[in-house]
Design a protein around this motif. Sequence first.
Motif, PDB file in Angstrom:
ATOM      1  N   LYS A   1      11.349  13.738   2.386  1.00  0.00           N
ATOM      2  CA  LYS A   1      10.332  14.284   1.471  1.00  0.00           C
ATOM      3  C   LYS A   1       8.989  13.950   2.080  1.00  0.00           C
ATOM      4  O   LYS A   1       8.625  12.781   2.185  1.00  0.00           O
ATOM      5  CB  LYS A   1      10.478  13.667   0.083  1.00  0.00           C
ATOM      6  N   LEU A   2       8.283  14.952   2.535  1.00  0.00           N
ATOM      7  CA  LEU A   2       7.087  14.720   3.344  1.00  0.00           C
ATOM      8  C   LEU A   2       5.790  15.078   2.622  1.00  0.00           C
ATOM      9  O   LEU A   2       4.712  15.052   3.233  1.00  0.00           O
ATOM     10  CB  LEU A   2       7.203  15.482   4.659  1.00  0.00           C
ATOM     11  N   ALA A   3       5.892  15.392   1.341  1.00  0.00           N
ATOM     12  CA  ALA A   3       4.680  15.655   0.559  1.00  0.00           C
ATOM     13  C   ALA A   3       5.029  15.642  -0.920  1.00  0.00           C
ATOM     14  O   ALA A   3       6.160  15.962  -1.292  1.00  0.00           O
ATOM     15  CB  ALA A   3       4.074  17.006   0.938  1.00  0.00           C
TER      16      ALA A   3
ATOM     17  N   ARG B   1       0.828  -1.226   0.000  1.00  0.00           N
ATOM     18  CA  ARG B   1       0.000   0.000   0.000  1.00  0.00           C
ATOM     19  C   ARG B   1       0.854   1.265   0.000  1.00  0.00           C
ATOM     20  O   ARG B   1       0.774   2.064  -0.895  1.00  0.00           O
ATOM     21  CB  ARG B   1      -0.954  -0.008   1.202  1.00  0.00           C
ATOM     22  N   ARG B   2       1.651   1.461   0.995  1.00  0.00           N
ATOM     23  CA  ARG B   2       2.618   2.551   1.105  1.00  0.00           C
ATOM     24  C   ARG B   2       2.038   3.960   0.965  1.00  0.00           C
ATOM     25  O   ARG B   2       1.132   4.195   0.214  1.00  0.00           O
ATOM     26  CB  ARG B   2       3.738   2.425   0.056  1.00  0.00           C
ATOM     27  N   ASP B   3       2.652   4.857   1.704  1.00  0.00           N
ATOM     28  CA  ASP B   3       2.407   6.295   1.524  1.00  0.00           C
ATOM     29  C   ASP B   3       3.350   6.763   0.421  1.00  0.00           C
ATOM     30  O   ASP B   3       4.564   6.599   0.526  1.00  0.00           O
ATOM     31  CB  ASP B   3       2.701   7.039   2.834  1.00  0.00           C
TER      32      ASP B   3
ATOM     33  N   VAL C   1      -0.993  14.087   3.541  1.00  0.00           N
ATOM     34  CA  VAL C   1      -0.248  15.254   4.026  1.00  0.00           C
ATOM     35  C   VAL C   1      -0.996  15.865   5.202  1.00  0.00           C
ATOM     36  O   VAL C   1      -2.161  16.243   5.074  1.00  0.00           O
ATOM     37  CB  VAL C   1      -0.089  16.324   2.912  1.00  0.00           C
ATOM     38  N   SER C   2      -0.317  15.934   6.340  1.00  0.00           N
ATOM     39  CA  SER C   2      -0.957  16.518   7.526  1.00  0.00           C
ATOM     40  C   SER C   2      -0.143  17.674   8.097  1.00  0.00           C
ATOM     41  O   SER C   2      -0.516  18.243   9.123  1.00  0.00           O
ATOM     42  CB  SER C   2      -1.159  15.446   8.599  1.00  0.00           C
ATOM     43  N   ILE C   3       0.949  18.002   7.418  1.00  0.00           N
ATOM     44  CA  ILE C   3       1.793  19.095   7.913  1.00  0.00           C
ATOM     45  C   ILE C   3       1.228  20.393   7.341  1.00  0.00           C
ATOM     46  O   ILE C   3       1.810  21.050   6.469  1.00  0.00           O
ATOM     47  CB  ILE C   3       3.274  18.842   7.533  1.00  0.00           C
TER      48      ILE C   3
ATOM     49  N   ARG D   1       4.939   9.698  -1.962  1.00  0.00           N
ATOM     50  CA  ARG D   1       5.151  11.163  -2.118  1.00  0.00           C
ATOM     51  C   ARG D   1       5.942  11.473  -3.361  1.00  0.00           C
ATOM     52  O   ARG D   1       6.255  12.630  -3.639  1.00  0.00           O
ATOM     53  CB  ARG D   1       5.942  11.776  -0.968  1.00  0.00           C
TER      54      ARG D   1
ATOM     55  N   LEU E   1       9.730   6.261   5.429  1.00  0.00           N
ATOM     56  CA  LEU E   1      10.362   6.780   6.653  1.00  0.00           C
ATOM     57  C   LEU E   1      11.247   5.731   7.311  1.00  0.00           C
ATOM     58  O   LEU E   1      12.225   6.066   7.987  1.00  0.00           O
ATOM     59  CB  LEU E   1       9.311   7.289   7.639  1.00  0.00           C
TER      60      LEU E   1
HETATM   61  C1  LIG Z   1      -2.923  10.452   9.743  1.00  0.00           C
HETATM   62  C2  LIG Z   1      -1.700  10.387   8.875  1.00  0.00           C
HETATM   63  C3  LIG Z   1      -1.032  11.551   8.556  1.00  0.00           C
HETATM   64  C4  LIG Z   1       0.125  11.497   7.776  1.00  0.00           C
HETATM   65  N1  LIG Z   1       0.773  12.662   7.413  1.00  0.00           N
HETATM   66  C5  LIG Z   1       1.897  12.593   6.669  1.00  0.00           C
HETATM   67  C6  LIG Z   1       2.607  13.771   6.274  1.00  0.00           C
HETATM   68  O1  LIG Z   1       2.211  14.883   6.543  1.00  0.00           O
HETATM   69  N2  LIG Z   1       3.713  13.636   5.545  1.00  0.00           N
HETATM   70  C7  LIG Z   1       4.192  12.402   5.206  1.00  0.00           C
HETATM   71  O2  LIG Z   1       5.228  12.326   4.559  1.00  0.00           O
HETATM   72  N3  LIG Z   1       3.546  11.284   5.529  1.00  0.00           N
HETATM   73  C8  LIG Z   1       2.406  11.362   6.235  1.00  0.00           C
HETATM   74  N4  LIG Z   1       1.729  10.227   6.539  1.00  0.00           N
HETATM   75  C9  LIG Z   1       2.225   8.936   6.039  1.00  0.00           C
HETATM   76  C10 LIG Z   1       3.069   8.253   7.074  1.00  0.00           C
HETATM   77  O3  LIG Z   1       4.321   8.872   7.149  1.00  0.00           O
HETATM   78  C11 LIG Z   1       3.208   6.798   6.658  1.00  0.00           C
HETATM   79  O4  LIG Z   1       1.947   6.193   6.679  1.00  0.00           O
HETATM   80  C12 LIG Z   1       4.159   6.040   7.595  1.00  0.00           C
HETATM   81  O5  LIG Z   1       5.451   6.551   7.484  1.00  0.00           O
HETATM   82  C13 LIG Z   1       4.189   4.550   7.264  1.00  0.00           C
HETATM   83  O6  LIG Z   1       4.476   4.384   5.896  1.00  0.00           O
HETATM   84  P1  LIG Z   1       3.500   3.595   4.929  1.00  0.00           P
HETATM   85  O7  LIG Z   1       2.213   4.360   4.854  1.00  0.00           O
HETATM   86  O8  LIG Z   1       4.218   3.554   3.623  1.00  0.00           O
HETATM   87  O9  LIG Z   1       3.275   2.256   5.540  1.00  0.00           O
HETATM   88  C14 LIG Z   1       0.591  10.256   7.310  1.00  0.00           C
HETATM   89  C15 LIG Z   1      -0.116   9.088   7.612  1.00  0.00           C
HETATM   90  C16 LIG Z   1      -1.249   9.154   8.383  1.00  0.00           C
HETATM   91  C17 LIG Z   1      -1.992   7.877   8.698  1.00  0.00           C
END
Ligand SMILES: Cc1cc2nc3c(=O)[nH]c(=O)nc-3n(C[C@H](O)[C@H](O)[C@H](O)COP(=O)(O)O)c2cc1C
Length: 210
Positions: free
Chosen positions: A95-97, A19-21, A154-156, A23, A192
């Motif tokens: 890289k956060l977004a 699944r992964r987040d 993105v929550s920042i 960016r 991360l």
């Molecule tokens: C509520 C929530 C807010 C998040 N906000 C951010 C964010 O602002 N920036 C970011 O890089 N990742 C964000 N993430 C993604 C998390 O960093 C990510 O889910 C976590 O590192 C685990 O990685 P994965 O989703 O690939 O398993 C968020 C995830 C959740 C559930």
Amino acid sequence: MPEFDATFRDTLAELLVWRRDVRRFACGAVDPALVDRLVDAACRAPSVGYSQPWRFVLVDSPDARAAVRANFAECNGEALTAYAGERARLYAELKLAGLDEAPVQLAVFADTATASGNGLGRRTMPEMLHYSVVTAVHTLWLVARAWGIGVGWVSILDPARVQAALDVPPTWDLVAYLCIGYPDIQHAQPELARAGWEHADPEARRVLRR
Ligand SMILES: Cc1cc2nc3c(=O)[nH]c(=O)nc-3n(C[C@H](O)[C@H](O)[C@H](O)COP(=O)(O)O)c2cc1C
């Protein structure tokens, strides 16, 4: 009801692993019909009292996107100041977004004024409305992955400024700002974790018995 067989279960398990987040997005538009499909899937999520409090805003206009980018840049800069030393160096490298690259950007709100659900399940735990929206986001996330699409949460962000930039009712609370598009690179491990920011916590796997 269809039968979900072992092959399906294995594939579903793979979907969860991958699944992964995301960016980092490749160029390439996402078919709007597919975006509609993702929103439809999100609406199948569970919600407290069947309140369906999720509200979606597709953020397309250059002005709105610029406002969100500026919001993120400011909040991320402030977040960096909370760290020191090696942590600060590491944070600055993350890289956060994917706000500059994501072809689709979707803000997801909780409508705190909705009458749907008639208050069921919220009297002692009013936050359940927001949690319901989280289930919708996660449903969208999984279905997107099944279509080869990546989603980054993105929550920042300063939620009040997002609310103002998108001109939504004051009773809509921002739950998620999602960057959506085809992933540039694919990994089975969270970014991360790969960057050395955080590792799998065994405590999170532990199930207590009482
Ligand atoms: C509520 C929530 C807010 C998040 N906000 C951010 C964010 O602002 N920036 C970011 O890089 N990742 C964000 N993430 C993604 C998390 O960093 C990510 O889910 C976590 O590192 C685990 O990685 P994965 O989703 O690939 O398993 C968020 C995830 C959740 C559930």
